[in-house]
Design a protein around this motif. Structure first.
Motif, short mmCIF file in Angstrom:
data_model
loop_
_atom_site.label_atom_id
_atom_site.label_comp_id
_atom_site.label_asym_id
_atom_site.label_seq_id
_atom_site.Cartn_x
_atom_site.Cartn_y
_atom_site.Cartn_z
N GLY A 94 4.02 -2.33 -5.49
CA GLY A 94 3.07 -1.24 -5.26
C GLY A 94 3.48 0.03 -5.98
O GLY A 94 2.64 0.73 -6.56
N ALA A 133 2.64 -0.16 -9.65
CA ALA A 133 1.20 0.05 -9.87
C ALA A 133 0.84 1.52 -9.71
O ALA A 133 0.04 2.06 -10.48
CB ALA A 133 0.41 -0.80 -8.89
N GLY A 134 1.44 2.17 -8.74
CA GLY A 134 1.17 3.59 -8.53
C GLY A 134 1.64 4.45 -9.68
O GLY A 134 0.98 5.43 -10.05
N GLY A 191 4.19 5.62 -5.55
CA GLY A 191 4.20 5.60 -7.01
C GLY A 191 3.31 6.68 -7.61
O GLY A 191 3.64 7.26 -8.65
N VAL A 192 2.19 6.98 -6.96
CA VAL A 192 1.27 7.99 -7.48
C VAL A 192 1.77 9.40 -7.19
O VAL A 192 1.80 10.26 -8.06
CB VAL A 192 -0.14 7.79 -6.88
CG1 VAL A 192 -1.06 8.94 -7.29
CG2 VAL A 192 -0.73 6.47 -7.34
N ALA A 229 0.83 -1.21 0.00
CA ALA A 229 0.00 0.00 0.00
C ALA A 229 0.86 1.26 0.00
O ALA A 229 0.58 2.22 -0.72
CB ALA A 229 -0.92 -0.01 1.22
N LEU A 249 -0.91 4.32 -12.37
CA LEU A 249 -2.04 5.18 -12.02
C LEU A 249 -1.70 6.64 -12.26
O LEU A 249 -2.55 7.42 -12.73
CB LEU A 249 -2.42 4.97 -10.55
CG LEU A 249 -3.05 3.62 -10.19
CD1 LEU A 249 -3.24 3.51 -8.68
CD2 LEU A 249 -4.39 3.45 -10.91
N ILE A 257 2.22 1.92 -3.45
CA ILE A 257 1.24 2.50 -4.37
C ILE A 257 1.13 4.00 -4.16
O ILE A 257 1.13 4.79 -5.12
CB ILE A 257 -0.14 1.83 -4.17
CG1 ILE A 257 -0.09 0.36 -4.64
CG2 ILE A 257 -1.23 2.58 -4.94
CD1 ILE A 257 -1.35 -0.42 -4.32
#
Length: 246
Positions: free
Chosen positions: A209, A212-213, A21-22, A15, A216, A18
């Motif tokens: 994570g 993936a971020g 990453g965003v 988590a 996004l 993620i």
């Protein structure tokens, strides 16, 4: 540790990855907030060392303009490392927690102001002489508290960088500060390394994570990214404020 501790650690770093990453930040804060309820502060901090360093390096190296950013920001980075090394004995001696709620409140105020008011920009002339000062203050705060965000994050946002450049610049700032803090703590012989193997294993979910971020982040517009970035700053400040008052 119980049988559920390791899966919870993995989910926590997934988590946190993620979020990083965003928005380009937030992994240590989110991870410490969860792990602090499961483990001792020293153990939680030891687990963060390797995932934080690896994800910061990835964030730095994966961006589009590392050379241009390094040439532009090196005075800030050099001053930040110097300040961190100078102030690291405060954190090593357990004297850095008192300023955490103040930093959190400052971060909340900045994020809310920027969300509601027109964005401000720094001119090239201002940047030349203010950048080393911002780096030094960031390093002194980081060395004394372990918090890398003030005033570096608001300053980098004020430079008008594109979203991917901003995330890369944050990775550069966090990487240099983390290296300096690790050196400072190691020189004081307070860096706990007995959890190194688990810390290395935590890199895997953190990187998954973070990947993936980043996907996004590429899917959102610059305006949505800016709003999300500032909301993340406010949440980060809120966590610091509550943690410091606890």
């Amino acid at each position: 540790m119980t049988d559920f501790t390791v899966p919870l650690i993995a989910l926590t770093f997934l988590a946190a990855g993620i979020v990083k990453g965003v928005t380009g930040m937030g992994l240590p804060t989110l991870a410490m907030g969860v792990l602090g309820a499961l483990l001792s502060p020293l153990t939680a901090a030891s687990l963060l060392i390797v995932p934080s360093m690896i994800t910061n390096l990835w964030q730095l190296l994966a961006g589009p303009r590392i050379g241009a950013l390094a040439r532009r920001l090196w005075p800030m980075m050099a001053a930040s490392m110097a300040g961190t090394l100078i102030a690291a004995p405060l954190l090593a001696g357990g004297n850095g927690g008192a300023t955490t709620p103040v930093l959190g409140a400052t971060l909340i105020a900045y994020a809310l102001y920027t969300l509601l008011a027109p964005p401000f920009r720094v001119s090239p002339v201002q940047e030349r002489w203010l950048s080393p000062l911002v780096g030094l203050v960031t390093g002194l705060i980081a060395g004394g508290t372990g918090v890398f965000v003030i005033p570096a994050v608001p300053w980098l946002q004020a430079l008008g960088l594109e979203k991917d450049e901003l995330v890369q610049a944050l990775g550069m700032s966090f990487t240099t500060s983390t290296i300096a803090l690790a050196l400072g703590l190691a020189s004081r012989q307070v860096w706990q390394v007995d959890q190194l193997a688990l810390s290395v294993l935590a890199v895997v979910p953190a990187l998954i994570g973070m990947g993936a971020g980043q996907i996004l982040r590429r899917a959102v517009s610059p305006a949505a990214f800016r709003r999300g970035f500032l909301i993340m700053l406010a949440l980060l400040g809120g966590e610091m404020l509550l943690r410091g008052m606890a």
